[in-house]
Design a protein around this motif. Structure first.
Motif, PDB file in Angstrom:
ATOM      1  N   GLY A 135     -19.687 -47.213 -57.855  1.00  7.71           N
ATOM      2  CA  GLY A 135     -20.629 -47.955 -58.694  1.00  7.71           C
ATOM      3  C   GLY A 135     -22.032 -47.785 -58.145  1.00  7.71           C
ATOM      4  O   GLY A 135     -22.214 -47.595 -56.938  1.00  7.71           O
ATOM      5  N   LYS A 136     -23.016 -47.833 -59.014  1.00 10.38           N
ATOM      6  CA  LYS A 136     -24.392 -47.664 -58.572  1.00 10.38           C
ATOM      7  C   LYS A 136     -25.184 -48.951 -58.795  1.00 10.38           C
ATOM      8  O   LYS A 136     -24.908 -49.725 -59.712  1.00 10.38           O
ATOM      9  CB  LYS A 136     -25.066 -46.497 -59.292  1.00 10.38           C
ATOM     10  N   THR A 137     -26.162 -49.163 -57.930  1.00  6.31           N
ATOM     11  CA  THR A 137     -27.115 -50.255 -58.097  1.00  6.31           C
ATOM     12  C   THR A 137     -28.389 -49.669 -58.682  1.00  6.31           C
ATOM     13  O   THR A 137     -28.955 -48.717 -58.126  1.00  6.31           O
ATOM     14  CB  THR A 137     -27.422 -50.932 -56.762  1.00  6.31           C
ATOM     15  N   VAL A 138     -28.824 -50.208 -59.815  1.00  6.68           N
ATOM     16  CA  VAL A 138     -30.002 -49.691 -60.505  1.00  6.68           C
ATOM     17  C   VAL A 138     -31.048 -50.792 -60.623  1.00  6.68           C
ATOM     18  O   VAL A 138     -30.725 -51.981 -60.645  1.00  6.68           O
ATOM     19  CB  VAL A 138     -29.657 -49.155 -61.909  1.00  6.68           C
ATOM     20  N   ARG A 139     -32.304 -50.359 -60.701  1.00  8.25           N
ATOM     21  CA  ARG A 139     -33.395 -51.304 -60.939  1.00  8.25           C
ATOM     22  C   ARG A 139     -34.393 -50.654 -61.883  1.00  8.25           C
ATOM     23  O   ARG A 139     -34.787 -49.501 -61.683  1.00  8.25           O
ATOM     24  CB  ARG A 139     -34.100 -51.700 -59.647  1.00  8.25           C
ATOM     25  N   VAL A 140     -34.774 -51.380 -62.922  1.00  7.31           N
ATOM     26  CA  VAL A 140     -35.765 -50.910 -63.877  1.00  7.31           C
ATOM     27  C   VAL A 140     -37.007 -51.779 -63.739  1.00  7.31           C
ATOM     28  O   VAL A 140     -36.925 -53.012 -63.795  1.00  7.31           O
ATOM     29  CB  VAL A 140     -35.246 -50.978 -65.327  1.00  7.31           C
ATOM     30  N   ALA A 141     -38.157 -51.129 -63.551  1.00  8.15           N
ATOM     31  CA  ALA A 141     -39.412 -51.867 -63.400  1.00  8.15           C
ATOM     32  C   ALA A 141     -39.889 -52.381 -64.748  1.00  8.15           C
ATOM     33  O   ALA A 141     -39.753 -51.698 -65.773  1.00  8.15           O
ATOM     34  CB  ALA A 141     -40.472 -50.963 -62.774  1.00  8.15           C
ATOM     35  N   ARG A 142     -40.403 -53.567 -64.750  1.00  9.41           N
ATOM     36  CA  ARG A 142     -41.003 -54.185 -65.932  1.00  9.41           C
ATOM     37  C   ARG A 142     -42.462 -54.500 -65.628  1.00  9.41           C
ATOM     38  O   ARG A 142     -42.805 -54.754 -64.481  1.00  9.41           O
ATOM     39  CB  ARG A 142     -40.244 -55.471 -66.288  1.00  9.41           C
ATOM     40  N   PRO A 143     -43.344 -54.438 -66.615  1.00  8.68           N
ATOM     41  CA  PRO A 143     -43.067 -54.218 -68.042  1.00  8.68           C
ATOM     42  C   PRO A 143     -43.061 -52.741 -68.457  1.00  8.68           C
ATOM     43  O   PRO A 143     -42.874 -52.438 -69.637  1.00  8.68           O
ATOM     44  CB  PRO A 143     -44.227 -54.945 -68.719  1.00  8.68           C
ATOM     45  N   ALA A 144     -43.262 -51.821 -67.500  1.00  7.75           N
ATOM     46  CA  ALA A 144     -43.365 -50.407 -67.864  1.00  7.75           C
ATOM     47  C   ALA A 144     -42.052 -49.853 -68.407  1.00  7.75           C
ATOM     48  O   ALA A 144     -42.044 -48.992 -69.288  1.00  7.75           O
ATOM     49  CB  ALA A 144     -43.814 -49.592 -66.647  1.00  7.75           C
ATOM     50  N   GLY A 145     -40.927 -50.334 -67.897  1.00  7.67           N
ATOM     51  CA  GLY A 145     -39.642 -49.824 -68.337  1.00  7.67           C
ATOM     52  C   GLY A 145     -39.287 -50.292 -69.743  1.00  7.67           C
ATOM     53  O   GLY A 145     -39.153 -51.491 -69.988  1.00  7.67           O
ATOM     54  N   ARG A 146     -39.173 -49.350 -70.649  1.00  9.74           N
ATOM     55  CA  ARG A 146     -38.783 -49.673 -72.030  1.00  9.74           C
ATOM     56  C   ARG A 146     -37.975 -48.512 -72.600  1.00  9.74           C
ATOM     57  O   ARG A 146     -38.108 -47.363 -72.151  1.00  9.74           O
ATOM     58  CB  ARG A 146     -40.008 -49.954 -72.903  1.00  9.74           C
ATOM     59  N   ARG A 271     -25.905 -54.277 -60.184  1.00 10.95           N
ATOM     60  CA  ARG A 271     -25.099 -53.673 -59.122  1.00 10.95           C
ATOM     61  C   ARG A 271     -23.736 -53.270 -59.681  1.00 10.95           C
ATOM     62  O   ARG A 271     -23.229 -53.890 -60.604  1.00 10.95           O
ATOM     63  CB  ARG A 271     -24.922 -54.665 -57.968  1.00 10.95           C
ATOM     64  N   HIS A 272     -23.190 -52.208 -59.104  1.00 11.39           N
ATOM     65  CA  HIS A 272     -21.878 -51.691 -59.488  1.00 11.39           C
ATOM     66  C   HIS A 272     -21.829 -51.342 -60.970  1.00 11.39           C
ATOM     67  O   HIS A 272     -20.859 -51.634 -61.673  1.00 11.39           O
ATOM     68  CB  HIS A 272     -20.769 -52.677 -59.128  1.00 11.39           C
TER      69      HIS A 272
END
Length: 405
Positions: A135-146, A271-272
């Motif tokens: 499993g992977k842990t991901v993070r999307v930045a806001r507000p730029a991530g769309r 996560r995961h």
């Protein structure tokens, strides 16, 4: 060596054994209120404890459910949801005796597979479990991530009250179904501990459901985590995804679109998540999605090797003869011919030799035979067989469990 006995627990020993597990994992003993809410999720059935006199010093627990295997079948599986030894009794053979008793019980009951989430990865290989899904842990930045404009759209997202979340999500999870290798069923005893205490009336997580043309088809359980500090007073919160499942790409996109539209947050973290979830390429700018870690998630152990191998489907390739070694369940040790037409025991010479924990790694398709051979986990006796095994065991979709237990 401390003397101890291993046996199934009784109804009267349920609470004392759950306390042994909790203390071994560095949690406080369960309170009366918590036991009243969740005690039914700790039945005596399928639990073995080690006793010093009449005092429990170690515990292993499992529950029966189903797991999706390559080809789409749901196969019976024992999900090991607890293993622990009291701190003053570790490294004295207690866990080994408990795991041996549990595996013997699985075999006697005809359970072909067992799975667990490993607290320490170095422990469970010696009992025949292999790391079968990541499993992977991901993070999307806001507000730029769309999301990109052409990502599937449609449907609606609504928030549930805690009471609605407790009532509606079990049926929705069942409706979504076990559509990925590694996904497991969630029996009634799973929900009070693993869901209700996060999203129920006395919990702090939030729940949103996606509805498409045919009704509800996805959900997300998440928490709002403050990132404000003395040095960064204006930094927004992060949405921490605890549980997310969707029946298809449109529902998945709808849930991510909802999370990325929430105001006053600086990011969304999960996560995961499945290692092949295409979150980055769903974004207008893929650099706003970061993979922070890739970790072992589901560990799998073939309990009945012939039945386990025969339960899954294989891609078109010539058959391969595997020599499997199993020290704990020696009845599994032998040669197996595996091919798209089925599996059978054989006396033919082996093409590849491996221990049962490595077979667990190969089983769901997370690892290729080539990678396992290169790592020294598979002994290659016929070089041409490695490519055939790669083709046989490969899955288009990466395995993923998505259920904590």
């Amino acid at each position: 060596m401390t003397a101890f006995d291993v046996r199934p627990i009784t109804e009267d020993e349920r609470r004392s054994t759950v306390d042994v597990l909790r203390r071994s994992l560095h949690h406080n003993r369960i309170t009366d209120d918590a036991w009243a809410r969740t005690g039914k999720s700790w039945p005596a059935e399928h639990k073995f404890a080690a006793f010093d006199g009449g005092t429990p010093i170690g515990i292993v627990s499992s529950f029966d459910t189903g797991i999706a295997v390559p080809g789409g079948r749901a196969v019976p599986v024992a999900a090991v949801d607890g293993a622990g030894v009291r701190a003053d009794r570790t490294r004295r053979g207690v866990l080994s005796a408990l795991m041996a008793a549990q595996l013997a019980d699985f075999a006697a009951r005809g359970v072909p597979l067992a799975v667990l989430h490993a607290s320490e990865p170095t422990i469970y290989g010696r009992f025949g479990y292999g790391s079968a899904a990541l499993g992977k842990t991901v993070r999307v930045a806001r507000p730029a991530g769309r999301l990109r404009e052409r990502v599937p759209a449609g449907g609606e997202v609504r928030m549930l009250t805690p009471e609605e979340a407790v009532k509606e999500l079990p049926a929705l999870y069942e409706r979504i179904g076990l559509h990925r290798p590694g996904m497991i069923g969630r029996p009634d005893l799973w929900w009070p501990v693993a869901h209700d205490r996060y999203a129920g009336p006395e919990a702090g997580h939030l729940v949103a459901v996606h509805s498409g043309p045919d009704g509800d088809d996805g959900f997300v359980v998440y928490a709002t985590v403050s990132r404000r500090s003395f040095d960064s007073p204006d930094e927004g919160a992060v949405l921490d995804v605890h549980d997310m499942h969707a029946a298809g790409p449109a529902a998945r996109a709808g849930l991510w679109r909802f999370l990325l539209s929430v105001d006053l947050v600086s990011g969304v973290r999960g996560r995961h998540r499945p290692v092949d979830e295409p979150l980055a390429v769903m974004l207008a700018d893929h650099r706003h999605a970061a993979t922070l870690a890739v970790e072992d998630d589901l560990w799998l152990r073939p309990v009945d090797v012939e039945a386990a191998l025969g339960a899954r489907a294989y891609r078109a390739a010539g058959p391969v003869v595997l020599a499997v070694a199993d020290r704990t369940l020696p009845g599994n040790t032998g040669h197996y011919e595996v091919g798209p037409d089925g599996v059978r025991r054989t006396s033919a010479a082996a093409d590849l030799a491996l221990d049962v924990d490595t077979l667990g790694m190969l089983y769901l398709g997370q690892w290729s035979a080539t990678a396992l051979a290169d790592a020294g986990r598979i002994e290659v006796r016929d070089e041409a067989a490695v490519a055939r095994a790669d083709e046989l065991f490969t899955t288009v979709t990466a395995p993923w469990c998505g259920t904590h237990f």
